[in-house]
Motif scaffolding. Structure first.
Motif, PDB file in Angstrom:
ATOM      1  N   THR A   1       0.857  -1.177   0.000  1.00  0.00           N
ATOM      2  CA  THR A   1       0.000   0.000   0.000  1.00  0.00           C
ATOM      3  C   THR A   1       0.900   1.236   0.000  1.00  0.00           C
ATOM      4  O   THR A   1       2.092   1.128   0.284  1.00  0.00           O
TER       5      THR A   1
ATOM      6  N   SER B   1       1.216   3.457   2.149  1.00  0.00           N
ATOM      7  CA  SER B   1       1.811   3.865   3.429  1.00  0.00           C
ATOM      8  C   SER B   1       2.653   2.774   4.094  1.00  0.00           C
ATOM      9  O   SER B   1       3.426   3.062   4.997  1.00  0.00           O
TER      10      SER B   1
ATOM     11  N   THR C   1      -4.926  -4.244   6.187  1.00  0.00           N
ATOM     12  CA  THR C   1      -4.396  -2.929   5.874  1.00  0.00           C
ATOM     13  C   THR C   1      -4.785  -1.924   6.956  1.00  0.00           C
ATOM     14  O   THR C   1      -3.984  -1.074   7.344  1.00  0.00           O
ATOM     15  N   ASP C   2      -6.015  -2.051   7.458  1.00  0.00           N
ATOM     16  CA  ASP C   2      -6.465  -1.145   8.513  1.00  0.00           C
ATOM     17  C   ASP C   2      -5.543  -1.156   9.724  1.00  0.00           C
ATOM     18  O   ASP C   2      -5.368  -0.141  10.384  1.00  0.00           O
TER      19      ASP C   2
ATOM     20  N   ASN D   1      -2.343   0.923   8.680  1.00  0.00           N
ATOM     21  CA  ASN D   1      -2.481   2.094   7.822  1.00  0.00           C
ATOM     22  C   ASN D   1      -2.708   3.355   8.640  1.00  0.00           C
ATOM     23  O   ASN D   1      -3.532   4.161   8.321  1.00  0.00           O
TER      24      ASN D   1
END
Lengths: 324, 344
Positions: free
Chosen positions: A275, A277, B242-243, B246
């Protein structure tokens, strides 16, 4: 190390219907939470072995909790049950209506344990927390813990709140298993050095079949306070266990064949996510572990990190002597 | 202009007897509610309009079951004029004769004024029925509605039937097929996906709407609900994972260049690979590759998917230009609903 020593006797006790076998099935036998209602009552003691990280075998004594069985553990079978126990996991049902009676039984168990295995570790799980309304959970749990501690007769006791419906179950069991792993400090030192080599933000080691967190290192944490990390999700490791296990079930369902073998065939080798980030991957590391690595973005560096991790396997085995 | 584009939103209408499960469907699919929790939903007393801002903006109107839409006080034109599909929900665990009777009246009423509307019948709450019973009920519904419409003189009306339940993936698959009929670019998308999977050794590829897990398009190979679940749950897996990491970093570090989109893949012991790539804000491509060599040729797959992404962009850009009214008389000649509504 001789084989006897590696086997740890773990007693799983608590009132009938408190959820002992349910959690055992989810953690060690790949059950889904909603399938445990099929389980019947445990009669007497069910023995099972769970290999954990190769050199640690848990010898689980799942002790049926009906009064008659409890009586016999505490009296006629007392010595047989409580000698050589390394760990006692005692499960309390938060919904129980006879709290005082539960505590009486508990203190009887504790005194028996103290008599035959005074050095055993005790873990109390306050279970079925999902049945308590979210806003009261904290308060009720703490109240219950205080009551448990007064009955614990100076044994060192750790308490966890748990529920099979969310990641708290993994948190509790990871906490328990974490305490039992030999060479933990060597493993951690190795991982920390490795994390610095590949500029990783975080490395987490999971056990393969249970997906319980073995240990983790976080390089974003300031050196002085090891607890506080930059990531605002303190329960992320348990969540990963939960997420990965539930996806495994999805895949296993579609891989046709007898359920037990298909679950193991549904195991993944490498999971990568990139991703803007962060980049991360979860990979089969040694025979019994998965490793999760989180690195800052950068495609080339990420691919290198994946390769380097695969190559670090040999060094890891040699340094830590984990799998013998 | 702004008003026009708003009207061009394809509208889904959810109708059916009270307690048939309409609100549960919207809650589970569009609001990510757990299926068990829908037990506590209050009954809907007024028309509930939900606007979904996704790859295509569509509206879901949830109708209270007790309303009589063809009462003269209701402005039927206003309700039915721009809708794309009427979803009629039938509770398969209940006595459904009344529901069927109302369904046929509704269809007959609609046929006269709005014949273009797709009627989609969801035979709902089928999770607790056993397989035989389920297909009996399904056959019964199809038969009875078909007969009634035949008697009224409508042969081959625009009606399709689906077996659904909120406790498994069937509701997502049914809604996917409903929505696909409303996408003018569907043929192009299917063609693109076919080209992609044939050239990359993929078993199946889905283009998902990330929020609702409804698939906008898939290649034309037969749908396998196991593979659908592997792909749909893979989105959950990746979004959830991802959460966890992130979060906004204090001093974001970077170790080199990287693309803007999320990309993810998982390889399994049997050599199978699941691959996900974010296409734009709303869509992602998820595909399953059974070929054992996949993991060694990931670069090639990346490249193919990248080309697919470019093509996809071109398709949707064109659509946007057309609704903007800048391109006329060029491109595909197939009639587009939104284009028609603009020009009239």
């Amino acid at each position: 190390m001789d084989a006897r020593k590696r086997k740890k006797k773990v007693l799983l006790m608590g009132k009938s219907g408190s959820g002992k076998s349910s959690m055992r099935s989810i953690i060690f036998s790949n059950y889904v939470a909603k399938d445990v209602r099929r389980l019947g009552a445990t009669i007497d003691v069910e023995h099972s072995h769970a290999r954990f990280m190769g050199n640690l075998t848990l010898n689980l004594w799942d002790c049926g909790g009906q009064d008659a069985f409890m009586d016999s553990y505490l009296n006629s079978q007392r010595e047989n049950v409580f000698t050589n126990a390394q760990v006692l996991i005692y499960v309390f049902d938060i919904e129980s209506r006879e709290v005082d009676r539960d505590l009486d039984t508990y203190s009887a168990v504790i005194s028996a344990l103290k008599q035959f295995s005074p050095s055993a570790m005790v873990f109390c799980l306050v279970h079925k927390m999902d049945l308590v309304q979210a806003e009261h959970r904290e308060r009720i749990y703490e109240e219950r813990c205080r009551m448990i501690l007064t009955q614990s007769d100076s044994m060192s006791v750790e308490t966890f709140a748990s529920s099979i419906w969310d990641q708290t179950l993994y948190k509790a069991w990871a906490g328990i298993v974490h305490k039992m792993i030999p060479n933990l400090s060597i493993i951690e030192r190795f991982l920390r050095a490795f994390a610095e080599q590949i500029s990783a933000e975080e490395i987490v080691l999971f056990e393969r079949s249970t997906f319980l967190t073995v240990t983790s290192v976080d390089t974003t944490a300031p050196k002085s306070t090891s607890e506080e990390t930059a990531n605002p999700n303190p329960d992320r490791h348990e969540r990963i266990s939960n997420i990965m296990k539930s996806y495994k079930h999805t895949v296993a369902k579609s891989t046709k064949g007898p359920s037990s073998s298909s679950v193991s065939a549904a195991g993944f080798v490498l999971y990568k996510v990139q991703t803007p980030s962060f980049n991360a991957f979860l990979a089969r590391f040694t025979e019994n572990t998965y490793i999760a690595v989180v690195v800052p973005p950068g495609e080339a560096a990420f691919n290198c990190a994946v390769l380097n991790t695969m190559m670090a396997k040999g060094a890891f085995l040699k340094k830590t002597g984990v799998e013998g | 202009m702004a008003k026009n584009t708003r009207q061009a939103k394809p509208r889904l209408l959810l109708m059916g007897q009270r307690r048939s499960g309409k609100s549960s469907i919207t809650s589970v699919v569009f609001h990510k509610m757990e299926p068990q929790e829908t037990l506590f939903l209050e009954s809907t007393t007024r028309i509930q309009k939900d606007i979904m801002n996704s790859f295509m903006d569509f509206q879901v109107w949830d109708f209270p079951g007790q309303l009589d839409y063809f009462d003269s006080t209701f402005d039927t034109t206003q309700i039915f004029a721009d809708i794309g599909a009427l979803i009629w929900v039938i509770d398969a665990q209940d006595e459904y004769s009344d529901s069927l009777a109302r369904l046929t009246t509704t269809i007959i009423n609609l046929q006269n004024t709005f014949p273009h509307i797709n009627v989609e019948v969801f035979v709902h709450k089928t999770d607790s029925l056993n397989e035989d019973f389920r297909s009996d009920i399904f056959q019964d519904v199809v038969q009875r509605v078909g007969d009634d419409l035949n008697d009224a003189g409508y042969i081959n009306p625009n009606v399709s039937y689906h077996l659904t339940s909120i406790y498994d993936s069937s509701i997502f698959e049914a809604l996917s097929s409903v929505i696909q009929k409303l996408i003018p670019e569907l043929d192009v998308l299917q063609n693109l996906l076919d080209t992609l999977i044939n050239n990359s050794g993929m078993t199946k590829a889905y283009l998902f709407d990330i929020l609702s897990k409804i698939y906008v398009a898939s290649d034309t190979r037969p749908v396998d609900s196991d593979i659908y679940e592997i792909c749909a749950n893979y989105i959950d897996l990746t979004v959830d994972f991802t959460d966890l990491y992130n979060y906004p970093r204090d001093d974001p570090k970077s170790l080199g260049e990287q693309m803007e989109e999320v990309e993810s893949s998982m390889t399994f012991e049997d050599g199978k690979m699941v691959y996900l790539k974010e296409m734009n804000k709303h869509l992602c491509l998820v595909t399953v590759i059974q070929n054992k060599e996949a993991k060694d040729k990931k670069g090639l797959i990346d490249y193919n998917v990248h080309i697919f992404q470019d093509a996809l962009k071109a398709v949707f850009e064109r659509a946007w230009e057309k609704t903007g009214g800048e391109v006329t008389g060029e491109g595909q000649s197939s009639a587009r609903p939104e284009q028609n509504s603009l020009e009239t």
